[in-house]
Design a protein around this motif. Structure first.
Motif, short mmCIF file in Angstrom:
data_model
loop_
_atom_site.label_atom_id
_atom_site.label_comp_id
_atom_site.label_asym_id
_atom_site.label_seq_id
_atom_site.Cartn_x
_atom_site.Cartn_y
_atom_site.Cartn_z
N TYR A 227 50.27 37.76 -48.39
CA TYR A 227 48.99 37.95 -48.05
C TYR A 227 48.65 39.34 -47.40
CZ TYR A 227 48.49 32.96 -48.89
OH TYR A 227 48.78 31.76 -49.52
N ARG A 228 49.82 39.61 -46.50
CA ARG A 228 49.59 40.97 -45.57
C ARG A 228 49.48 41.81 -46.84
NH1 ARG A 228 50.86 40.41 -40.27
NH2 ARG A 228 51.80 38.19 -39.96
N LYS A 229 50.40 41.91 -47.97
CA LYS A 229 50.54 42.96 -48.73
C LYS A 229 49.23 43.33 -49.67
CE LYS A 229 55.37 42.94 -49.98
NZ LYS A 229 56.41 42.47 -50.87
N SER B 78 42.91 43.86 -39.79
CA SER B 78 42.95 42.83 -38.63
C SER B 78 43.54 41.68 -39.29
CB SER B 78 41.80 42.51 -37.93
OG SER B 78 42.12 41.25 -36.95
N THR B 79 44.89 41.31 -38.97
CA THR B 79 45.52 40.08 -39.65
C THR B 79 45.66 38.89 -38.69
OG1 THR B 79 47.75 41.12 -39.49
CG2 THR B 79 46.42 41.29 -41.47
N PHE B 80 45.12 37.93 -38.82
CA PHE B 80 45.44 36.50 -38.20
C PHE B 80 45.01 36.58 -36.74
CE2 PHE B 80 48.55 36.75 -41.68
CZ PHE B 80 47.98 35.50 -42.31
N VAL C 73 45.99 47.71 -31.48
CA VAL C 73 45.46 47.42 -30.42
C VAL C 73 45.71 45.98 -30.14
CG1 VAL C 73 43.03 47.16 -29.38
CG2 VAL C 73 43.60 48.78 -31.08
N ASP C 74 46.03 45.51 -28.96
CA ASP C 74 46.34 44.14 -28.59
C ASP C 74 46.23 43.87 -27.14
OD1 ASP C 74 47.85 41.73 -30.75
OD2 ASP C 74 48.09 41.58 -28.25
N LEU C 75 45.74 42.33 -26.98
CA LEU C 75 45.36 42.05 -25.54
C LEU C 75 46.55 41.60 -25.04
CD1 LEU C 75 42.82 40.85 -24.03
CD2 LEU C 75 43.26 38.86 -25.16
N THR C 76 47.83 41.49 -25.54
CA THR C 76 49.04 40.85 -24.85
C THR C 76 50.01 41.80 -24.73
OG1 THR C 76 48.53 38.76 -26.03
CG2 THR C 76 50.46 38.70 -24.86
N ASP C 77 50.25 42.28 -23.52
CA ASP C 77 51.20 43.43 -23.31
C ASP C 77 52.72 43.03 -23.93
OD1 ASP C 77 51.84 41.25 -21.67
OD2 ASP C 77 51.75 42.21 -19.63
N ILE D 133 43.76 45.75 -35.42
CA ILE D 133 43.27 45.14 -34.52
C ILE D 133 43.94 43.71 -34.22
CG2 ILE D 133 40.97 43.81 -33.63
CD1 ILE D 133 40.78 46.64 -33.48
N GLY D 134 44.48 43.54 -32.97
CA GLY D 134 45.26 42.36 -32.85
C GLY D 134 46.63 42.56 -33.44
N CYS D 135 47.34 43.72 -33.36
CA CYS D 135 48.16 44.02 -34.16
C CYS D 135 49.81 43.11 -33.80
CB CYS D 135 48.64 45.55 -34.00
SG CYS D 135 49.46 45.90 -32.24
N ARG E 161 59.93 35.59 -29.91
CA ARG E 161 60.33 34.76 -30.99
C ARG E 161 58.98 34.70 -32.13
NH1 ARG E 161 58.74 29.29 -29.29
NH2 ARG E 161 58.54 29.66 -27.03
N TYR E 162 58.20 35.54 -31.92
CA TYR E 162 56.81 35.45 -32.78
C TYR E 162 57.39 35.76 -34.34
CZ TYR E 162 52.48 36.62 -35.14
OH TYR E 162 51.51 36.53 -36.04
N ASP E 163 58.05 36.86 -34.45
CA ASP E 163 58.40 37.16 -35.87
C ASP E 163 59.15 35.83 -36.77
OD1 ASP E 163 57.35 39.57 -35.21
OD2 ASP E 163 58.95 40.82 -35.56
N ASP F 267 41.30 44.44 -24.62
CA ASP F 267 40.61 43.69 -25.48
C ASP F 267 39.91 44.22 -26.72
OD1 ASP F 267 38.61 41.74 -26.45
OD2 ASP F 267 38.63 40.77 -24.46
N ALA F 268 40.13 43.81 -27.70
CA ALA F 268 39.49 44.68 -29.06
C ALA F 268 37.85 44.69 -28.73
CB ALA F 268 39.83 43.54 -30.27
N ALA F 269 37.36 43.65 -28.14
CA ALA F 269 35.71 43.76 -27.72
C ALA F 269 35.40 45.05 -27.26
CB ALA F 269 35.31 42.49 -27.08
C1 LIG Z 1 48.33 35.30 -34.53
S1 LIG Z 1 48.85 36.94 -33.71
C2 LIG Z 1 48.61 38.06 -34.94
C3 LIG Z 1 49.32 39.36 -34.90
C4 LIG Z 1 49.31 40.21 -35.99
N1 LIG Z 1 48.00 40.88 -36.09
C5 LIG Z 1 50.20 39.31 -37.16
O1 LIG Z 1 49.55 39.50 -38.32
O2 LIG Z 1 51.23 38.93 -36.97
C6 LIG Z 1 47.16 37.13 -33.02
C7 LIG Z 1 47.56 38.47 -32.00
O3 LIG Z 1 45.97 38.81 -31.45
C8 LIG Z 1 45.92 39.26 -30.31
N2 LIG Z 1 44.61 39.01 -29.51
C9 LIG Z 1 43.85 37.92 -29.28
N3 LIG Z 1 42.74 38.15 -28.86
C10 LIG Z 1 42.54 39.38 -28.70
C11 LIG Z 1 41.56 40.26 -28.17
N4 LIG Z 1 40.60 39.95 -27.80
N5 LIG Z 1 41.76 41.44 -28.35
C12 LIG Z 1 42.90 42.04 -29.06
N6 LIG Z 1 43.84 41.24 -29.37
C13 LIG Z 1 43.86 39.98 -29.46
C14 LIG Z 1 46.95 38.37 -29.45
O4 LIG Z 1 47.40 39.03 -28.39
C15 LIG Z 1 47.97 38.19 -30.66
O5 LIG Z 1 48.95 39.34 -30.51
#
Ligand SMILES: C[S@@+](CC[C@H](N)C(=O)[O-])C[C@H]1O[C@@H](n2cnc3c(N)ncnc32)[C@H](O)[C@@H]1O
Length: 230
Positions: A44-46, A130-132, A87-91, A63-65, A26-28, A115-117
């Protein structure tokens, strides 16, 4: 000491993964609630994607898509000959991103679960967004440094994120706003004190810093101003 630090780091990323696994489906829809707080994330994204100044055929890394909310805007810029790497941490968030790509018939999207790191950027990247998300990464400076090395000359790393506001009124309201805006997304006030734009300034040339939402958010762009002939 080192072991302890590693344990704390890994626990915090475990917490984030568990938060986002629960919210992925339900994120979107939940981002729509931001509008109730006057937070126009889509506008802001635009602006952030415009700041990337991408060209058709570019490779762009998000990053963190998450669920890939930026992908349609990025597709407009890079076209079918370009490539989007998310790239994202969460499957579970990437599962949603994959569904989005399939639904749109995008065959130029690559998703990387990690992990983006630790992400090993491909060379000659046309842009990094990278957004949010970057503020959630404790090693954000390492991510920017690695990204800066991968960026082609003249290309940009753009960050759209929350920050701790500096004005008196917003500062007073910061704890409440941080809880409402970022709490559901695994953020907290300590994270809001991180300053990834300083890393853009350190590793690239900071060409834009736009304060949004009365200072509670920002768009920052760093450009690789190294010689175009190197
Ligand atoms: C608030 S969401 C933002 C998602 C998307 N960028 C957006 O603007 O809707 C944060 C995202 O960052 C990811 N995230 C958090 N820590 C991260 C890390 N160390 N490496 C990669 N992704 C990460 C989370 O899994 C989550 O999908």
């Amino acid at each position: 000491m080192l072991d302890r630090e590693v344990t704390v780091e890994s626990r915090s990323s475990d917490v984030l993964v568990s938060v986002y696994r629960k919210r992925a489906q339900r994120y979107d829809r939940s981002t729509l609630l931001l509008y109730l707080l006057g937070f126009h994330h889509w506008a802001y994204r635009k602006r952030a994607v415009e700041s990337l100044a991408l060209s058709q055929g570019d490779t762009v890394v998000d990053i963190g898509c998450g669920t890939g909310l930026n992908f349609s805007l990025l597709q407009e810029r890079v076209g079918p000959s370009g490539k989007i790497i998310g790239v994202d941490l969460t499957d579970a968030m990437l599962d949603q991103a994959a569904e989005r790509a399939t639904a749109h018939g995008w065959s130029n999207v690559e998703l990387v679960n990690g992990d983006a790191a630790d992400y090993d950027f491909p060379s000659k990247v046309g842009g990094i967004l990278s957004t949010f998300a970057l503020t959630l990464v404790p090693e954000f400076d390492k991510v920017v440094r690695q990204g800066a090395i991968a960026l082609r000359p003249g290309r940009r790393f753009v960050v759209l994120d929350f920050k701790r506001p500096s004005g008196w009124l917003m500062n007073k309201a910061a704890p409440l706003l941080a809880m409402l805006l970022t709490g559901p997304f695994g953020g907290n006030l300590e994270m809001a004190s991180r300053k990834p734009w300083q890393s853009l300034e350190k590793h690239l040339t900071l060409i834009q810093f736009t304060s949004l939402y009365l200072g509670g958010a920002y768009i920052a762009a760093g450009e690789n101003t190294n010689s175009h002939f190197s």
